[in-house]
Write a protein that holds these residues in place. Structure first.
Motif, PDB file in Angstrom:
ATOM      1  N   PHE A 176      -0.899 -10.306   1.237  1.00  0.00           N
ATOM      2  CA  PHE A 176      -1.868  -9.300   1.669  1.00  0.00           C
ATOM      3  C   PHE A 176      -1.261  -8.250   2.595  1.00  0.00           C
ATOM      4  O   PHE A 176      -1.431  -7.045   2.388  1.00  0.00           O
ATOM      5  N   ASP A 177      -0.569  -8.674   3.641  1.00  0.00           N
ATOM      6  CA  ASP A 177      -0.075  -7.730   4.645  1.00  0.00           C
ATOM      7  C   ASP A 177       0.853  -6.686   4.038  1.00  0.00           C
ATOM      8  O   ASP A 177       0.814  -5.505   4.410  1.00  0.00           O
ATOM      9  N   VAL A 178       1.680  -7.112   3.091  1.00  0.00           N
ATOM     10  CA  VAL A 178       2.632  -6.200   2.451  1.00  0.00           C
ATOM     11  C   VAL A 178       1.888  -5.144   1.644  1.00  0.00           C
ATOM     12  O   VAL A 178       2.172  -3.942   1.721  1.00  0.00           O
ATOM     13  N   VAL A 179       0.897  -5.587   0.868  1.00  0.00           N
ATOM     14  CA  VAL A 179       0.162  -4.664   0.010  1.00  0.00           C
ATOM     15  C   VAL A 179      -0.720  -3.739   0.833  1.00  0.00           C
ATOM     16  O   VAL A 179      -0.892  -2.561   0.494  1.00  0.00           O
ATOM     17  N   LEU A 180      -1.285  -4.234   1.939  1.00  0.00           N
ATOM     18  CA  LEU A 180      -2.104  -3.376   2.789  1.00  0.00           C
ATOM     19  C   LEU A 180      -1.292  -2.202   3.315  1.00  0.00           C
ATOM     20  O   LEU A 180      -1.763  -1.053   3.306  1.00  0.00           O
ATOM     21  N   ARG A 181      -0.098  -2.460   3.758  1.00  0.00           N
ATOM     22  CA  ARG A 181       0.750  -1.362   4.258  1.00  0.00           C
ATOM     23  C   ARG A 181       1.016  -0.339   3.148  1.00  0.00           C
ATOM     24  O   ARG A 181       1.003   0.882   3.401  1.00  0.00           O
ATOM     25  N   GLU A 182       1.237  -0.815   1.920  1.00  0.00           N
ATOM     26  CA  GLU A 182       1.463   0.101   0.807  1.00  0.00           C
ATOM     27  C   GLU A 182       0.192   0.893   0.494  1.00  0.00           C
ATOM     28  O   GLU A 182       0.256   2.092   0.211  1.00  0.00           O
ATOM     29  N   ALA A 183      -0.951   0.231   0.559  1.00  0.00           N
ATOM     30  CA  ALA A 183      -2.225   0.920   0.308  1.00  0.00           C
ATOM     31  C   ALA A 183      -2.470   2.014   1.339  1.00  0.00           C
ATOM     32  O   ALA A 183      -2.975   3.095   1.015  1.00  0.00           O
ATOM     33  N   GLN A 184      -2.102   1.748   2.588  1.00  0.00           N
ATOM     34  CA  GLN A 184      -2.247   2.773   3.627  1.00  0.00           C
ATOM     35  C   GLN A 184      -1.294   3.939   3.378  1.00  0.00           C
ATOM     36  O   GLN A 184      -1.659   5.103   3.550  1.00  0.00           O
ATOM     37  N   ARG A 185      -0.089   3.624   2.944  1.00  0.00           N
ATOM     38  CA  ARG A 185       0.888   4.683   2.670  1.00  0.00           C
ATOM     39  C   ARG A 185       0.425   5.592   1.538  1.00  0.00           C
ATOM     40  O   ARG A 185       0.595   6.814   1.580  1.00  0.00           O
ATOM     41  N   LEU A 186      -0.228   5.006   0.543  1.00  0.00           N
ATOM     42  CA  LEU A 186      -0.686   5.767  -0.624  1.00  0.00           C
ATOM     43  C   LEU A 186      -2.038   6.435  -0.408  1.00  0.00           C
ATOM     44  O   LEU A 186      -2.495   7.192  -1.260  1.00  0.00           O
TER      45      LEU A 186
END
Length: 448
Positions: A176-186
């Motif tokens: 989750f934490d990894v994907v959340l950071r990517e979602a914020q970046r996008l």
């Protein structure tokens, strides 16, 4: 006929989209509405930016009350958001005899009963298609298209941020934490994504749909709300192996003679269901009615122009109905105000569903028998069971790493049982010396 004049409170992402689509499609909209619809006044604190968006033909002010006070404005579009000043301004607009269009799901989920009562007394319309699932016309479907039906249940993927995160976790095997950071970046997740990832946004929308479906007051304070922050890639992978996908669902169901279930939480859904295959930031809502059966509504649940599509659809409806007898309009919550029933929302202990359980246990004789024995004593029937070698280094729960030969994962799917019964069984299982970590429990719905 003279165009109807609209005042816009807030010209951010949705407000600018609404203005742009209304101008671009003005002739088509006029043909449908029977008269023109024009935004002639905008209130926004950033007046310079607002003027740049609407040009010289629209009056721009910093004070929203100036819009409400303008006698030429017949419809006020509230796109400020939140439950503070937006509530005050909406109530003032209603008191001034203005029709209101809003996308504010939080305000309606918390204060909808008060707002709709005030609108009824004032003889004005509060339209809110854009408050749930963006461009998907689910409010109109529930209030009008399915009016012949006794709605049985609704299940919805109604938050694009969480659906994007879960899709990425499944596709890439990331936590989750990894994907959340990517979602914020996008740009799929806000800098502060709490309302999305903790399920609050979805619960606001589920509350509104529940009220319309069952003719009950909005009762957000009684909804059960869980987010996706505790989900791991391990459980997503195991669910896939069992033929399921995990989605954050807003779920509401009629329980005859008992009340209504209203809940938001991660849910196992059979992979063969259409809603299980809704990926990325898309939304989908499944509605089951006694006459029509199961229907699916799919589309973009957020964004400037998809949400503007719903706002403008409401503007067209209000324009058509503004001069009609208030007693013959479609009621705000589908049911006539005097027929809304104060049916209780069931406490979570009384909810009935089936479950996915994952227990990390010592790999030793007798553990499986003790676990299944506890379930049997509680009257909980097992539907499927897997045993897998734990794939993490001892002492962690990261979902990756070297296998640990002395640990194993037990994955159990159960048949339906009462949540309170399951909680008691989980407490007993958690107390077993062989259980090495907190038991993972995810609810499961067949949606058939």
């Amino acid at each position: 006929m003279k165009p109807i004049q609209v005042g816009l409170l807030g010209i951010g992402t949705v407000g600018s989209g609404t203005y742009g689509v209304l101008v671009r499609n003005q002739e088509e909209i006029r043909r449908r509405a029977g008269r023109g619809i024009e935004i002639t006044m905008v209130a926004d604190l950033d007046t310079e930016r607002a003027r740049g968006l609407v040009g010289p033909g629209v009056q721009v002010v910093a004070d929203a009350r100036a819009v409400i006070a303008n006698p030429d404005i017949e419809i006020v579009v509230e796109l400020i958001g939140g439950t503070g000043i937006a509530r005050t301004l909406m109530m003032e607009a209603i008191a001034a005899g203005k029709h209101v269009v809003t996308a504010n799901k939080a305000l309606l989920a918390v204060h909808g009963t008060e707002i709709f009562e005030a609108a009824q007394q004032a003889g004005v319309i509060v339209a809110f298609e854009a408050a749930v699932a963006g461009g998907i016309p689910i409010i109109k479907a529930l209030r009008e298209g399915l009016t012949a039906n006794r709605i049985q249940w609704i299940a919805g993927i109604i938050n694009g941020t969480t659906n994007f995160i879960l899709s990425e976790m499944r596709d890439k095997g990331l936590d989750f934490d990894v994907v959340l950071r990517e979602a914020q970046r996008l740009g799929y997740a806000e800098a502060d994504p709490t309302f999305d990832i903790e399920g609050v946004d979805a619960a606001h929308k589920a509350t509104i749909m529940s009220a319309i479906a069952f003719g009950i007051p909005v009762q957000f304070d009684k909804a059960h709300v869980e987010g996706i922050t505790q989900l791991s890639a391990t459980d997503i992978r195991y669910a896939e192996q069992l033929g399921y996908r995990i989605k954050l669902l807003g779920f509401t169901r009629r329980r005859e003679g008992l009340g209504v279930e209203l809940r938001v939480h991660p849910t196992l859904v059979p992979a063969r269901r259409l809603i299980a295959n809704v990926e990325g930031a898309m939304n989908a809502v499944v509605v089951n009615g006694d006459a029509v059966g199961t229907t699916l509504y799919y589309g973009k649940g957020a964004g400037s122009e998809p949400t503007a599509s719903a706002v403008i659809a409401d503007l067209v409806d209000v324009t058509r109905l503004a001069t009609s007898d208030p007693q013959h309009r479609v009621p705000h919550l589908a049911f006539q105000p005097g027929a809304v029933r104060n049916v209780s929302v069931l406490p979570m202990d009384e909810v009935v569903t089936s479950y996915y359980l994952r227990l990390r246990v010592k790999d030793e004789a007798g553990v499986l028998a003790r676990v299944t024995g506890i379930l049997a004593e509680a009257g909980i029937s097992i539907n499927a069971l897997l045993q897998r070698e734990a794939d993490v280094v001892a002492g962690t729960d990261a979902g990756a790493g070297e296998p640990t030969p002395d640990h194993t994962d037990l994955i159990i799917l159960t048949h339906e049982t009462r949540e309170g019964t399951m909680n008691q069984a989980l407490a007993r299982m958690q107390g077993l010396p062989a259980v090495l970590a907190p038991i993972v429990r995810i609810r499961k719905e067949e949606l058939a």
